[in-house]
Scaffold this motif. Structure first.
Motif, PDB file in Angstrom:
ATOM      1  N   PHE A  64       0.844  -1.187   0.000  1.00  0.00           N
ATOM      2  CA  PHE A  64       0.000   0.000   0.000  1.00  0.00           C
ATOM      3  C   PHE A  64       0.885   1.243   0.000  1.00  0.00           C
ATOM      4  CE2 PHE A  64      -2.468  -3.348   1.938  1.00  0.00           C
ATOM      5  CZ  PHE A  64      -3.738  -3.173   1.413  1.00  0.00           C
ATOM      6  N   PHE A  65       0.507   2.207  -0.847  1.00  0.00           N
ATOM      7  CA  PHE A  65       1.198   3.484  -0.930  1.00  0.00           C
ATOM      8  C   PHE A  65       0.166   4.577  -0.695  1.00  0.00           C
ATOM      9  CE2 PHE A  65       3.279   0.464  -3.733  1.00  0.00           C
ATOM     10  CZ  PHE A  65       4.582   0.503  -3.249  1.00  0.00           C
ATOM     11  N   LEU A  66       0.555   5.592   0.059  1.00  0.00           N
ATOM     12  CA  LEU A  66      -0.361   6.674   0.391  1.00  0.00           C
ATOM     13  C   LEU A  66      -0.417   7.673  -0.764  1.00  0.00           C
ATOM     14  CD1 LEU A  66      -2.172   7.418   2.743  1.00  0.00           C
ATOM     15  CD2 LEU A  66      -0.326   8.804   3.655  1.00  0.00           C
ATOM     16  N   LEU A  67      -1.631   7.957  -1.200  1.00  0.00           N
ATOM     17  CA  LEU A  67      -1.857   8.887  -2.299  1.00  0.00           C
ATOM     18  C   LEU A  67      -3.048   9.759  -1.946  1.00  0.00           C
ATOM     19  CD1 LEU A  67      -1.149   9.752  -5.229  1.00  0.00           C
ATOM     20  CD2 LEU A  67      -2.797   8.050  -5.997  1.00  0.00           C
ATOM     21  N   ASP A  68      -2.791  11.030  -1.706  1.00  0.00           N
ATOM     22  CA  ASP A  68      -3.858  11.977  -1.355  1.00  0.00           C
ATOM     23  C   ASP A  68      -4.714  11.471  -0.197  1.00  0.00           C
ATOM     24  OD1 ASP A  68      -3.022  13.733  -3.366  1.00  0.00           O
ATOM     25  OD2 ASP A  68      -4.317  12.775  -4.847  1.00  0.00           O
ATOM     26  N   ASN A  69      -4.081  11.042   0.877  1.00  0.00           N
ATOM     27  CA  ASN A  69      -4.738  10.557   2.092  1.00  0.00           C
ATOM     28  C   ASN A  69      -5.548   9.282   1.894  1.00  0.00           C
ATOM     29  OD1 ASN A  69      -3.710  12.658   3.740  1.00  0.00           O
ATOM     30  ND2 ASN A  69      -5.271  14.033   2.924  1.00  0.00           N
ATOM     31  N   GLU A  70      -5.304   8.587   0.804  1.00  0.00           N
ATOM     32  CA  GLU A  70      -5.932   7.290   0.552  1.00  0.00           C
ATOM     33  C   GLU A  70      -4.855   6.316   0.115  1.00  0.00           C
ATOM     34  OE1 GLU A  70      -9.258   7.318  -2.093  1.00  0.00           O
ATOM     35  OE2 GLU A  70     -10.082   9.148  -1.247  1.00  0.00           O
ATOM     36  N   TYR A  71      -5.104   5.053   0.354  1.00  0.00           N
ATOM     37  CA  TYR A  71      -4.143   4.032  -0.057  1.00  0.00           C
ATOM     38  C   TYR A  71      -4.419   3.565  -1.482  1.00  0.00           C
ATOM     39  CZ  TYR A  71      -2.449   3.347   4.728  1.00  0.00           C
ATOM     40  OH  TYR A  71      -1.884   3.516   5.963  1.00  0.00           O
ATOM     41  N   ILE A  72      -3.334   3.360  -2.229  1.00  0.00           N
ATOM     42  CA  ILE A  72      -3.441   2.591  -3.452  1.00  0.00           C
ATOM     43  C   ILE A  72      -2.774   1.256  -3.145  1.00  0.00           C
ATOM     44  CG2 ILE A  72      -3.541   4.552  -5.020  1.00  0.00           C
ATOM     45  CD1 ILE A  72      -0.639   3.915  -5.768  1.00  0.00           C
ATOM     46  N   GLU A  73      -3.301   0.206  -3.720  1.00  0.00           N
ATOM     47  CA  GLU A  73      -2.860  -1.142  -3.400  1.00  0.00           C
ATOM     48  C   GLU A  73      -2.341  -1.834  -4.651  1.00  0.00           C
ATOM     49  OE1 GLU A  73      -4.868  -5.208  -1.524  1.00  0.00           O
ATOM     50  OE2 GLU A  73      -6.152  -3.556  -2.187  1.00  0.00           O
ATOM     51  N   TRP A  74      -1.131  -2.388  -4.543  1.00  0.00           N
ATOM     52  CA  TRP A  74      -0.555  -3.194  -5.609  1.00  0.00           C
ATOM     53  C   TRP A  74      -0.315  -4.580  -5.057  1.00  0.00           C
ATOM     54  CZ3 TRP A  74       3.786   0.321  -8.026  1.00  0.00           C
ATOM     55  CH2 TRP A  74       3.189   1.411  -8.672  1.00  0.00           C
TER      56      TRP A  74
END
Length: 143
Positions: free
Chosen positions: A73-83
Motif C-alpha cells: 500500500f502506498f499513500l496517495l492523497d490521504n488514501e491508499y493505493i494497493e498493488w
C-alpha cells in the motif's frame, strides 16, 4: 563545464538522460492531463518502450494466505493505493521500506490513430484482478 578526463561525452549524456524515479503520486499524475487533471489512458511524459523507475515508501504491507498474494500500500492523497504481488513477500519488505521497481511503458491498444498506454505491471496484474491466474511476481520488476 568540461567532462572529467575519465569520462567520455557519450557516458556523460547517458548519465544525464537517466530517468528520475517516480513515486506513486508522480506516476498517477502522469496518467492525467496537465490542464484539467482528468485521468487518461496514456502517460504524458513517457512513450511506449520507455522505462519507468518507481521508488516510494511502503505505507502498509499485508499477506493474504487465502489468495497467496501480498499487497503493498502506498499513500496517495490521504488514501491508499494497493498493488498486489504473487506469494508472501513480507519477509523481504516491511512498512516504511523504500522500494524500487522498474516498469516498461506498453501499448494497450491503438484506435483511430490514438495510442492507449499503460505500464507492464498494470497489464500483468489483470490476471490476478480477473481471477484468471496469479498476480505478477515482484522479482519481475526488480533490477
Amino acid at each position: 563545464m568540461a567532462p572529467r578526463s575519465d569520462t567520455t561525452p557519450t557516458q556523460i549524456n547517458q548519465e544525464q538522460q537517466k530517468p528520475q524515479p517516480l513515486t506513486s503520486n508522480n506516476l498517477t499524475i502522469n496518467f492525467m492531463t496537465k490542464k484539467s487533471g482528468i485521468s487518461v489512458d496514456y502517460l504524458r511524459d513517457y512513450n511506449t518502450g520507455d522505462d519507468i523507475i518507481f521508488e516510494d515508501i511502503i505505507d502498509k504491507i499485508q499477506f493474504n494466505p487465502n489468495e497467496n498474494n501480498t499487497s503493498l500500500f502506498f499513500l496517495l492523497d490521504n488514501e491508499y493505493i494497493e498493488w498486489k504481488f504473487n506469494g508472501n513477500i513480507t519477509n523481504k519488505y516491511k512498512k516504511e521500506d523504500r522500494i524500487n521497481l522498474h516498469f516498461k511503458v506498453i501499448t494497450v491498444k491503438q484506435y483511430k490513430g490514438i495510442t492507449f498506454e499503460s505500464i507492464d505491471f498494470f497489464k500483468d496484474s489483470s490476471n490476478g484482478i480477473n481471477k484468471q491466474g496469479p498476480y505478477p511476481c515482484i522479482s519481475d520488476y526488480l533490477k
